[in-house]
Scaffold this active site. Structure first.
Site: not given
Ligand code: IPE
Ligand code: IPE
Ligand code: MG
Length: 243
Positions: A16, A18, A29, A33, A127, A177
């Site tokens: 989480d 990105n 954004r 990713h 792995l 996480r």
């Molecule tokens: C969890 O992250 C899903 C992934 C990392 C793929 P999210 O960014 O979607 O989670 P919430 O919305 O903050 O709970």
């Molecule tokens: C996790 O990063 C990747 C996905 C959920 C696809 P986020 O896109 O949720 O990044 P933040 O949480 O908005 O920074």
């Molecule tokens: Mg997120």
């Protein structure tokens, strides 16, 4: 290597942060990713070097479909591109790939690419990398129960466990996480019953070897009791407790 000798067999990661990584840099954004793919490549290598045998990562959740359409389609394209670019080198490093999650909803091209990548790496043994894409912990429990119901089988812990999407690996020892949030967000609900949880403040694109080592080092200091007392664990040893 600086980490302790107690290396988790299976590490699970909610990758989480990105979006925040990109926004901080005034980038779209999707740029975050893209950096996330690089971070995953580095993390796979670091896990191999440290003796981790299974790595399970959360790449796209059942709920991520609710994001803006351009971000969702960008993530789908990124998966397709990453399949093309990353699979040969991952295979060379001995990585066995599994894509875990619902295939329905993915384009036919992406779905075929996932099967191809799994087949091309099935013989590798260094792995196991489970990429959870279009995955949700609740989906997993429901699909396992539906399989048993369709076969007319009794629902027990063992039969459900065998029907879950991660039945090919033991439960995660360490659940990380990144990105600073302290929640599970529908990741491995069934499988993380006794995982050690670690929340890293690093945004996923910044999650480097030192950040991984911090998690591994913390894990090595934990006492896993699996419901028993500390005295019992110290007599029999933590690894015996899992058996
Ligand atoms: C969890 O992250 C899903 C992934 C990392 C793929 P999210 O960014 O979607 O989670 P919430 O919305 O903050 O709970
Ligand atoms: C996790 O990063 C990747 C996905 C959920 C696809 P986020 O896109 O949720 O990044 P933040 O949480 O908005 O920074
Ligand atoms: Mg997120």
């Amino acid at each position: 290597m600086t980490v302790s000798s107690v290396v988790p067999h299976h590490v699970a990661i909610v990758m989480d942060g990105n979006g925040r990584w990109a926004t901080k840099r005034f980038l779209p954004r999707l740029a975050g990713h893209k950096q996330g793919v690089d971070a995953l490549r580095r993390c796979v290598r670091a896990c191999i070097q440290r003796g981790v045998r299974v790595l399970t990562v959360f790449a796209f959740s059942s709920e991520n479909w609710n994001r803006p359409a351009d971000e969702v389609s960008g993530l789908m394209s990124l998966l397709a591109t990453a399949l093309g670019h990353e699979v040969p080198s991952l295979s060379k490093e001995g990585v066995q790939l599994h894509f875990v999650g619902e295939r329905q909803g993915l384009s036919a091209k992406v779905a075929a690419g996932l099967v191809q990548a799994e087949q091309a790496t099935a013989h590798n043994e260094r792995l196991i990398l489970n990429v959870c894409f279009n995955y949700g912990g609740r989906w997993d429990v429901a699909q396992a129960a539906a399989q048993l119901a369709a076969r007319g089988e009794a629902i027990t812990e063992a039969s459900l466990n065998a029907a879950m999407a991660l039945a090919h690996v033991p439960d995660p020892d360490l659940f990380i996480r990144t990105g600073g949030e302290h929640r599970i967000s529908n990741f491995l609900l069934w499988q993380c019953a006794y995982s050690e949880l670690f929340f890293s403040p690093s945004l996923w694109p910044d999650f480097d070897d030192a950040a991984l080592d911090a998690a591994l080092h913390d894990y090595a200091s934990r006492e896993r009791r699996f419901g028993k007392t500390s005295a019992q664990v110290q007599t029999t040893g933590a690894s015996a407790m899992r058996a």
